[in-house]
Design an enzyme around this catalytic site. Structure first.
Site, PDB file in Angstrom:
ATOM      1  N   GLU A 104     -59.130  36.088 -36.316  1.00  0.00           N
ATOM      2  CA  GLU A 104     -58.732  37.455 -36.656  1.00  0.00           C
ATOM      3  C   GLU A 104     -59.942  38.378 -36.556  1.00  0.00           C
ATOM      4  OE1 GLU A 104     -56.836  39.618 -40.598  1.00  0.00           O
ATOM      5  OE2 GLU A 104     -56.181  37.581 -40.092  1.00  0.00           O
ATOM      6  N   ASP A 106     -60.734  42.363 -37.702  1.00  0.00           N
ATOM      7  CA  ASP A 106     -60.095  43.366 -38.566  1.00  0.00           C
ATOM      8  C   ASP A 106     -60.793  44.708 -38.617  1.00  0.00           C
ATOM      9  OD1 ASP A 106     -58.288  41.450 -39.413  1.00  0.00           O
ATOM     10  OD2 ASP A 106     -59.294  41.055 -41.316  1.00  0.00           O
ATOM     11  N   GLU A 108     -59.734  47.684 -41.363  1.00  0.00           N
ATOM     12  CA  GLU A 108     -58.834  48.102 -42.433  1.00  0.00           C
ATOM     13  C   GLU A 108     -59.395  49.375 -43.054  1.00  0.00           C
ATOM     14  OE1 GLU A 108     -56.452  44.592 -44.511  1.00  0.00           O
ATOM     15  OE2 GLU A 108     -58.617  44.358 -44.784  1.00  0.00           O
ATOM     16  N   ASN A 123     -63.871  42.711 -40.768  1.00  0.00           N
ATOM     17  CA  ASN A 123     -64.004  41.281 -41.049  1.00  0.00           C
ATOM     18  C   ASN A 123     -63.751  40.509 -39.758  1.00  0.00           C
ATOM     19  OD1 ASN A 123     -64.426  38.945 -42.512  1.00  0.00           O
ATOM     20  ND2 ASN A 123     -62.710  39.238 -43.915  1.00  0.00           N
TER      21      ASN A 123
END
Length: 285
Positions: A104, A106, A108, A123
């Site tokens: 993943e 990220d 956000e 992340n």
């Protein structure tokens, strides 16, 4: 040149121009490229597929995901975030595979009280393990206009960019035992949801539902991979495959990290009393 040769040349030029125009399409189309994943009518595709909006109310948020999976590439999305008092809300925009050992990457965006800055949370997960958070405040108001948030992902590194300014680089350090996302194709996801148990000041500030519905807007999605492209030039089609940072890029990264970084897991000695993760001991650039 004979008339037959002239006709052949014109046809070849015409075919080349047509192919070039196909490669230089300015953006993707949300109808063609994405599926709504939850939220029903709270997610809307507008303007013939050129604009997508997500809404959050007291009953539900909303989200979407890409129809295609990608293994390496450059992803660009223009986003305008929830305006006003967005405390408690999270707008997530990320790449992810599936399963317990998923990878993943990220972005956000953690909402704020009116007048306070958004927190941009980043992340990287590899083989199901994350805990590599870096957070930033932005040098502009991300609710007033659209800004471009990009992920460059190749076999050497992952680069996070905001308006083409690098804010973070995660290098492939498999040679020293650090897992790197490289084998699992990932889809693009985005969602707008309520996370007032942790998103704003660690959950101290709750969502003000009198401000709902909250809205985030998306446009100008672009993707360039080894299998498909909607980027602006033939050069951009392949540039991401070896993209790193030149001297100017390293200076911009240093500027962002010195002026706007508000959390770095590689500086959190309380969190890692037995020693910082091994990648933290290597150069950031």
């Amino acid at each position: 040149m004979s008339s037959c040769s002239e006709v052949s040349m014109v046809l070849l030029v015409s075919l080349f121009v047509t192919s070039l125009m196909a490669l230089t399409a300015s953006a993707g189309n949300f109808y063609q490229d994405f599926d709504i994943t939850f939220g029903g009518e709270r997610a809307k595709i507008l303007n013939g597929g050129q604009l997508l909006t997500l809404n959050l109310d007291k009953f539900s948020g909303s989200g979407f995901k890409s129809k295609n999976e990608y293994l390496f590439g450059r992803i660009d999305m223009q986003i305008k975030l929830v305006s006003g008092n967005s405390a408690g809300t999270v707008t997530a925009y990320y790449l992810s595979s599936e399963g317990p050992t998923h990878d993943e990457i990220d972005f956000e965006f953690l909402g704020n009280l009116s007048g306070d800055p958004y927190t941009l949370h980043t992340n990287v997960f590899s083989q199901g393990k994350g805990n590599r958070e870096q957070q930033f405040h932005l040098w502009f108001d991300p609710t007033k206009a659209f800004h471009t948030y990009s992920i460059v992902w190749n076999s050497q590194r992952i680069i996070f960019l905001v308006d083409n300014i690098p804010i973070r680089v995660f290098h492939n350090l498999e040679t020293i035992g650090v897992p790197f996302p490289k084998n699992q194709p990932m889809r693009i996801y985005s969602s707008l949801w309520n996370a007032d148990d942790w998103a704003t000041r660690g959950g101290l500030v709750k969502t003000d539902w009198t401000q709902a519905p909250f809205t985030a807007s998306y446009r100008n999605f672009k993707v360039s991979t080894t299998t498909s492209t909607s980027t602006n030039s033939l050069t951009e089609q392949s540039a991401w495959q070896t993209q790193g940072l030149d001297a100017a890029g390293r200076n911009r990264l240093r500027w962002v990290q010195q002026k706007f970084m508000v959390y770095n897991y590689c500086s959190d000695l309380k969190r890692f009393p037995q020693g910082l993760p091994v990648e933290c001991r290597r150069s950031r650039f």
